[in-house]
Write an enzyme that holds these catalytic residues in place. Structure first.
Site, PDB file in Angstrom:
ATOM      1  N   GLU A  79       5.030  21.583 -16.811  1.00 27.18           N
ATOM      2  CA  GLU A  79       5.438  20.352 -17.066  1.00 27.18           C
ATOM      3  C   GLU A  79       4.786  19.230 -16.339  1.00 27.18           C
ATOM      4  O   GLU A  79       5.035  18.023 -16.793  1.00 27.18           O
ATOM      5  CB  GLU A  79       7.137  20.429 -16.526  1.00 27.18           C
ATOM      6  CG  GLU A  79       7.999  21.019 -17.241  1.00 27.18           C
ATOM      7  CD  GLU A  79       8.351  20.931 -18.816  1.00 27.18           C
ATOM      8  OE1 GLU A  79       7.955  19.673 -19.038  1.00 27.18           O
ATOM      9  OE2 GLU A  79       8.848  21.437 -19.230  1.00 27.18           O
ATOM     10  N   GLU A 110       3.976  43.821 -10.275  1.00 27.53           N
ATOM     11  CA  GLU A 110       4.336  43.087  -8.905  1.00 27.53           C
ATOM     12  C   GLU A 110       3.749  44.011  -7.672  1.00 27.53           C
ATOM     13  O   GLU A 110       3.825  43.438  -6.621  1.00 27.53           O
ATOM     14  CB  GLU A 110       5.990  42.470  -8.846  1.00 27.53           C
ATOM     15  CG  GLU A 110       6.663  43.634  -8.798  1.00 27.53           C
ATOM     16  CD  GLU A 110       8.251  43.331  -8.642  1.00 27.53           C
ATOM     17  OE1 GLU A 110       8.794  43.422  -7.500  1.00 27.53           O
ATOM     18  OE2 GLU A 110       8.834  42.269  -9.441  1.00 27.53           O
TER      19      GLU A 110
END
Length: 268
Positions: A79, A110
């Site tokens: 953004e 992960e």
């Protein structure tokens, strides 16, 4: 280590509740999140100031996470260019398992303690940069491995987690730890923990960009004009700043490509 994020929900027998009761329960829990984030403002301030100092010298901000935490970092990073008109490489979100993990979980990604630093090295990371690890539990090996090596290389590190005294909050130079307590559905950290992380990331990137001069007054004067809504918003901002009529303001905006450039051209 006791993981608050994994502790038992305060709400029981959820499958017996009405829709209204479920929604009220979730909303009650959500009310606590902003208060938990408020207590972390001094730490968020430290991280903002550390980032601004380095980014003024050409440093970049990296977010690293797995699953929901990784996706939140990518959303915040993606953004920044349209909102503040900064280059795409200035704030970078990295997720365990690579871009395909944005849509679909990549099993065991992960758990790889070495891969995080390897992913950072692809960007030729230097000590001018900042690495912020995001992990609700504060125990994600992918994130911890990356931060550990970053620190050894003299890079400023931040950590955003929801478990006090977690490995991440102990490892990061600046630890931000909103304690939101147990989730509505036990262990579902995409809920309150995810909301808290999103609020912290909003504060972090917005404050950094304002401090870097990317906002004037309270307006996004450098936003990218990437759709009709934003061109319309930009035109109104140019009208307010110059007193021009809509057609002329729109013409000026499109010619110069941003509100800031259009207003500066008008004033000269």
């Amino acid at each position: 280590m006791k993981r608050i994020t994994e502790s038992e929900s305060n709400h029981h027998d959820l499958e017996t509740k009405s829709t209204r009761d479920l929604l009220i329960g979730i909303n009650q829990e959500d009310h606590t999140v902003a208060l938990a984030v408020e207590l972390e403002i001094p730490q968020i301030e430290k991280l903002v100031d550390g980032c601004v100092e380095r980014m003024q010298e050409g440093g970049r901000l990296f977010y690293m996470g797995a699953g929901t935490s990784g996706r939140l970092g990518i959303v915040d990073a993606s953004e920044c260019p349209p909102t503040f008109g900064v280059p795409h490489g200035m704030v970078i979100g990295i997720i365990a398992g690579g871009d395909k993990a944005i849509r679909k979980a990549v099993e065991f990604a992960e758990d790889d303690r070495e891969q995080g630093w390897k992913d950072l090295e692809e960007f030729n990371i230097t000590e001018k940069d900042i690495v912020v690890g995001i992990a609700a539990s504060g125990t994600t090996p992918y994130v911890l491995g990356a931060l550990e090596t970053a620190k050894k290389n003299g890079i400023l590190t931040g950590g955003i987690s929801c478990n006090p005294s977690s490995p991440l909050s102990q490892l990061a130079d600046i630890a931000i730890t909103p304690m939101v307590g147990p989730e509505f559905v036990t262990g579902s950290t995409r809920m309150k923990s995810g909301t808290a992380q999103k609020l912290v990331l909003n504060m972090l990137s917005t404050a950094i960009m304002i401090r870097l001069g990317k906002v004037k007054g309270n307006r996004m004067v450098d936003m990218q004009l990437s759709n009709d809504k934003l061109v319309d918003r930009g035109t109104k901002m140019v009208m307010e700043a110059t007193g021009l009529e809509e057609e002329k303001a729109n013409e000026l905006l499109l010619k110069h490509g941003s509100v800031r450039a259009a207003v500066e051209a008008f004033n000269h």
